[in-house]
Motif scaffolding. Structure first.
Motif, PDB file in Angstrom:
ATOM      1  N   ILE A  21       4.644  11.390 -12.227  1.00  0.00           N
ATOM      2  CA  ILE A  21       4.742  10.050 -11.614  1.00  0.00           C
ATOM      3  C   ILE A  21       4.977  10.280 -10.123  1.00  0.00           C
ATOM      4  CG2 ILE A  21       6.072   7.893 -11.509  1.00  0.00           C
ATOM      5  CD1 ILE A  21       6.752   8.343 -14.473  1.00  0.00           C
ATOM      6  N   CYS A  22       4.219   9.563  -9.272  1.00  0.00           N
ATOM      7  CA  CYS A  22       4.280   9.901  -7.843  1.00  0.00           C
ATOM      8  C   CYS A  22       5.507   9.299  -7.171  1.00  0.00           C
ATOM      9  CB  CYS A  22       2.990   9.477  -7.140  1.00  0.00           C
ATOM     10  SG  CYS A  22       2.850   7.703  -6.902  1.00  0.00           S
ATOM     11  N   ASP A  23       5.956   9.945  -6.104  1.00  0.00           N
ATOM     12  CA  ASP A  23       7.156   9.499  -5.378  1.00  0.00           C
ATOM     13  C   ASP A  23       7.048   8.061  -4.875  1.00  0.00           C
ATOM     14  OD1 ASP A  23       8.696  11.643  -5.779  1.00  0.00           O
ATOM     15  OD2 ASP A  23       8.299  12.611  -3.855  1.00  0.00           O
ATOM     16  N   PRO A  24       5.912   7.659  -4.252  1.00  0.00           N
ATOM     17  CA  PRO A  24       5.831   6.267  -3.798  1.00  0.00           C
ATOM     18  C   PRO A  24       6.025   5.264  -4.935  1.00  0.00           C
ATOM     19  CG  PRO A  24       4.096   7.557  -2.786  1.00  0.00           C
ATOM     20  CD  PRO A  24       4.739   8.439  -3.815  1.00  0.00           C
ATOM     21  N   THR A  25       5.503   5.579  -6.131  1.00  0.00           N
ATOM     22  CA  THR A  25       5.690   4.677  -7.278  1.00  0.00           C
ATOM     23  C   THR A  25       7.162   4.604  -7.658  1.00  0.00           C
ATOM     24  OG1 THR A  25       3.490   5.020  -8.193  1.00  0.00           O
ATOM     25  CG2 THR A  25       5.193   4.400  -9.754  1.00  0.00           C
ATOM     26  N   THR A  52      -9.676  11.379  -3.093  1.00  0.00           N
ATOM     27  CA  THR A  52      -8.654  11.551  -4.143  1.00  0.00           C
ATOM     28  C   THR A  52      -7.267  11.706  -3.514  1.00  0.00           C
ATOM     29  OG1 THR A  52     -10.281  12.701  -5.501  1.00  0.00           O
ATOM     30  CG2 THR A  52      -7.966  12.964  -6.133  1.00  0.00           C
ATOM     31  N   CYS A  53      -6.305  10.930  -3.996  1.00  0.00           N
ATOM     32  CA  CYS A  53      -4.940  11.034  -3.471  1.00  0.00           C
ATOM     33  C   CYS A  53      -4.394  12.439  -3.756  1.00  0.00           C
ATOM     34  CB  CYS A  53      -4.053   9.995  -4.147  1.00  0.00           C
ATOM     35  SG  CYS A  53      -2.323  10.180  -3.680  1.00  0.00           S
ATOM     36  N   PRO A  54      -3.742  13.064  -2.771  1.00  0.00           N
ATOM     37  CA  PRO A  54      -3.191  14.419  -3.001  1.00  0.00           C
ATOM     38  C   PRO A  54      -2.208  14.452  -4.181  1.00  0.00           C
ATOM     39  CG  PRO A  54      -3.068  13.809  -0.670  1.00  0.00           C
ATOM     40  CD  PRO A  54      -3.540  12.588  -1.393  1.00  0.00           C
ATOM     41  N   LEU A  55      -1.574  13.310  -4.486  1.00  0.00           N
ATOM     42  CA  LEU A  55      -0.625  13.307  -5.618  1.00  0.00           C
ATOM     43  C   LEU A  55      -1.364  13.199  -6.956  1.00  0.00           C
ATOM     44  CD1 LEU A  55       2.239  11.164  -4.056  1.00  0.00           C
ATOM     45  CD2 LEU A  55       1.886  13.641  -4.039  1.00  0.00           C
ATOM     46  N   VAL A  56      -2.573  12.655  -6.927  1.00  0.00           N
ATOM     47  CA  VAL A  56      -3.414  12.681  -8.131  1.00  0.00           C
ATOM     48  C   VAL A  56      -3.954  14.106  -8.320  1.00  0.00           C
ATOM     49  CG1 VAL A  56      -5.560  11.814  -9.164  1.00  0.00           C
ATOM     50  CG2 VAL A  56      -4.019  10.229  -8.007  1.00  0.00           C
ATOM     51  N   THR A  57      -4.261  14.778  -7.217  1.00  0.00           N
ATOM     52  CA  THR A  57      -4.717  16.172  -7.310  1.00  0.00           C
ATOM     53  C   THR A  57      -3.647  17.021  -8.012  1.00  0.00           C
ATOM     54  OG1 THR A  57      -6.013  15.905  -5.310  1.00  0.00           O
ATOM     55  CG2 THR A  57      -5.495  18.172  -5.943  1.00  0.00           C
ATOM     56  N   GLN A 111       0.482   9.468 -16.165  1.00  0.00           N
ATOM     57  CA  GLN A 111      -0.282   8.746 -15.139  1.00  0.00           C
ATOM     58  C   GLN A 111       0.696   8.490 -13.983  1.00  0.00           C
ATOM     59  OE1 GLN A 111      -1.897   5.194 -16.876  1.00  0.00           O
ATOM     60  NE2 GLN A 111      -2.529   4.326 -14.913  1.00  0.00           N
ATOM     61  N   THR A 112       0.227   8.580 -12.746  1.00  0.00           N
ATOM     62  CA  THR A 112       1.144   8.556 -11.593  1.00  0.00           C
ATOM     63  C   THR A 112       1.921   7.254 -11.423  1.00  0.00           C
ATOM     64  OG1 THR A 112      -0.686   7.800 -10.213  1.00  0.00           O
ATOM     65  CG2 THR A 112      -0.214  10.167 -10.191  1.00  0.00           C
ATOM     66  N   THR A 113       1.403   6.153 -11.986  1.00  0.00           N
ATOM     67  CA  THR A 113       2.016   4.842 -11.705  1.00  0.00           C
ATOM     68  C   THR A 113       2.819   4.271 -12.872  1.00  0.00           C
ATOM     69  OG1 THR A 113      -0.115   3.899 -12.278  1.00  0.00           O
ATOM     70  CG2 THR A 113       0.365   4.118  -9.932  1.00  0.00           C
ATOM     71  N   GLN A 114       3.101   5.081 -13.879  1.00  0.00           N
ATOM     72  CA  GLN A 114       3.883   4.553 -15.012  1.00  0.00           C
ATOM     73  C   GLN A 114       5.358   4.417 -14.640  1.00  0.00           C
ATOM     74  OE1 GLN A 114       2.901   3.403 -17.972  1.00  0.00           O
ATOM     75  NE2 GLN A 114       0.766   3.737 -17.407  1.00  0.00           N
ATOM     76  N   PHE A 140       0.810  -1.223   0.000  1.00  0.00           N
ATOM     77  CA  PHE A 140       0.000   0.000   0.000  1.00  0.00           C
ATOM     78  C   PHE A 140       0.843   1.271   0.000  1.00  0.00           C
ATOM     79  CE2 PHE A 140      -4.140  -1.562   2.235  1.00  0.00           C
ATOM     80  CZ  PHE A 140      -4.557  -2.097   1.032  1.00  0.00           C
ATOM     81  N   CYS A 141       0.517   2.175  -0.909  1.00  0.00           N
ATOM     82  CA  CYS A 141       1.124   3.503  -0.870  1.00  0.00           C
ATOM     83  C   CYS A 141       0.277   4.339   0.097  1.00  0.00           C
ATOM     84  CB  CYS A 141       1.090   4.122  -2.258  1.00  0.00           C
ATOM     85  SG  CYS A 141      -0.571   4.219  -2.907  1.00  0.00           S
ATOM     86  N   PHE A 142       0.781   5.504   0.463  1.00  0.00           N
ATOM     87  CA  PHE A 142       0.036   6.298   1.451  1.00  0.00           C
ATOM     88  C   PHE A 142      -1.322   6.742   0.893  1.00  0.00           C
ATOM     89  CE2 PHE A 142      -0.489  10.846   0.802  1.00  0.00           C
ATOM     90  CZ  PHE A 142       0.234  11.059  -0.351  1.00  0.00           C
TER      91      PHE A 142
HETATM   92 FE1  SF4 Z   1      -1.347   8.370  -4.692  1.00  0.00          FE
HETATM   93 FE2  SF4 Z   1       0.788   7.395  -5.967  1.00  0.00          FE
HETATM   94 FE3  SF4 Z   1      -0.652   5.830  -4.418  1.00  0.00          FE
HETATM   95 FE4  SF4 Z   1      -1.674   6.689  -6.738  1.00  0.00          FE
HETATM   96  S1  SF4 Z   1       0.101   5.316  -6.470  1.00  0.00           S
HETATM   97  S2  SF4 Z   1      -2.726   6.616  -4.772  1.00  0.00           S
HETATM   98  S3  SF4 Z   1      -0.788   8.741  -6.812  1.00  0.00           S
HETATM   99  S4  SF4 Z   1       0.540   7.626  -3.756  1.00  0.00           S
END
Ligand code: SF4
Length: 313
Positions: A210-214, A110-115, A178-181, A28-30
């Protein structure tokens, strides 16, 4: 199985207990954790909550949510509960407004990183850019992000050559992901577009969304894949980010297996192996990772015992 180990010179120690090594960043990501906490609490509070689309691409998590009254519907037209939840993938700006206008209470997870992707798309649209989203057109996050483009022209693709079909070529091109590519694929995509477009007088703005957790999860998985004899990647078969992790590990030449549940672990994967790596996609809950690791430890014991018998240790 995703692939077989093709790396040269890999030495497997047949009579040693395989070591199970977990990727530092896994599961799980945050953003998903946060969305689940909010939605589970809402389910307990209201008894019944419907989310617009699946909360996570993981069957086991979906079942657990159903136990607290949370189910998914495809669109607002199907909603039958007074409370509607927006998932971590986010939606276009019109959806929450429409839901409230229809009298529903809206819970937005909605994830803040998607925002941040939404804000980037809106900014590019406001400034007159043609917007390219590097992503899967059918993914809910991408569909939601497109909603923020307003009247701007857009293209969603994973294939840079699609840009060649756009005629005439726009003067202002904005690119987001897309955040997870996978970072490397986004980077290659951008470079290819630059090479093709640059002889022309254009403005290109690239925003790496692309989000940091990814990024961290992918880096850790690849690093681990380079050190082990076999990789186990845990997560839903429909989870794009889990599939990406498995593909990236396989690309390192290590035998890689994408599984959903512990029962899928095959003892043959551990026989003659000294190091087994484990990672998990962003939608895989801790309890499934723990169950898989427990199963791997049991199998490692069995394999070591078999090897001891065979070698007379
Ligand atoms: Fe948020 Fe990244 Fe998790 Fe998507 S993968 S929900 S953008 S932290």
């Amino acid at each position: 199985m995703i692939s077989e180990d093709k790396r040269p010179g890999r030495l497997n120690v047949a009579n040693r207990r395989p070591e199970i090594i977990l990727a530092e960043e896994r599961g799980f990501c945050f953003g998903v954790r946060r969305a689940l906490e909010i939605i589970e609490a809402a389910g307990r509070r209201y008894g019944r909550v419907q989310s617009l689309g699946g909360i996570v691409h993981n069957l086991q998590v979906v079942k657990r949510l159903e136990e607290v009254g949370v189910t998914a519907v495809k669109s607002l037209d199907e909603v039958t509960t007074p409370v509607v939840a927006i998932t971590a993938h986010g939606v276009g700006p019109g959806i929450p407004a429409e839901a409230r206008a229809r009298g529903y209470e809206v819970i937005d997870t909605t994830c803040p990183l998607v925002t941040k992707v939404h804000q980037a798309v809106k900014r590019l649209a406001d400034e007159g850019f043609f917007i390219i989203i590097f992503g899967d057109p059918n993914h809910p996050e991408v569909r939601g992000a497109l909603g923020w483009a307003g009247n701007a022209k857009t293209l969603v693709t994973l294939d840079w050559e699609e840009i060649r079909k756009i005629k005439p070529l726009p003067h202002k091109i904005g690119i987001v992901s897309q955040t997870t590519q996978p970072v490397s694929l986004f980077s290659n995509f951008v470079k290819a577009i630059m090479d093709w477009v640059f002889p022309r007088p254009v403005e290109i703005r690239v925003i790496n969304t692309i989000c940091d957790p990814t990024i961290k999860r992918q880096q850790d998985a690849v690093e681990l894949a380079r050190q082990v004899d076999v990789m186990i990647v845990i997560g839903g078969r429909h989870s794009a980010n889990t599939r990406h992790l498995a593909e990236m590990c396989a690309a390192e030449g290590v035998e890689t297996h994408h599984i959903e549940v512990p029962e899928e672990v095959d003892p043959a994967w551990l026989r003659g192996r000294s190091r087994v790596g484990v990672t998990a996609g962003a939608s895989t809950p801790d309890w499934i990772i723990e169950a898989v690791v427990r199963r791997l430890e049991e199998v490692a014991d069995q394999v070591a015992a078999e090897a001891g018998v065979l070698t007379g240790d």
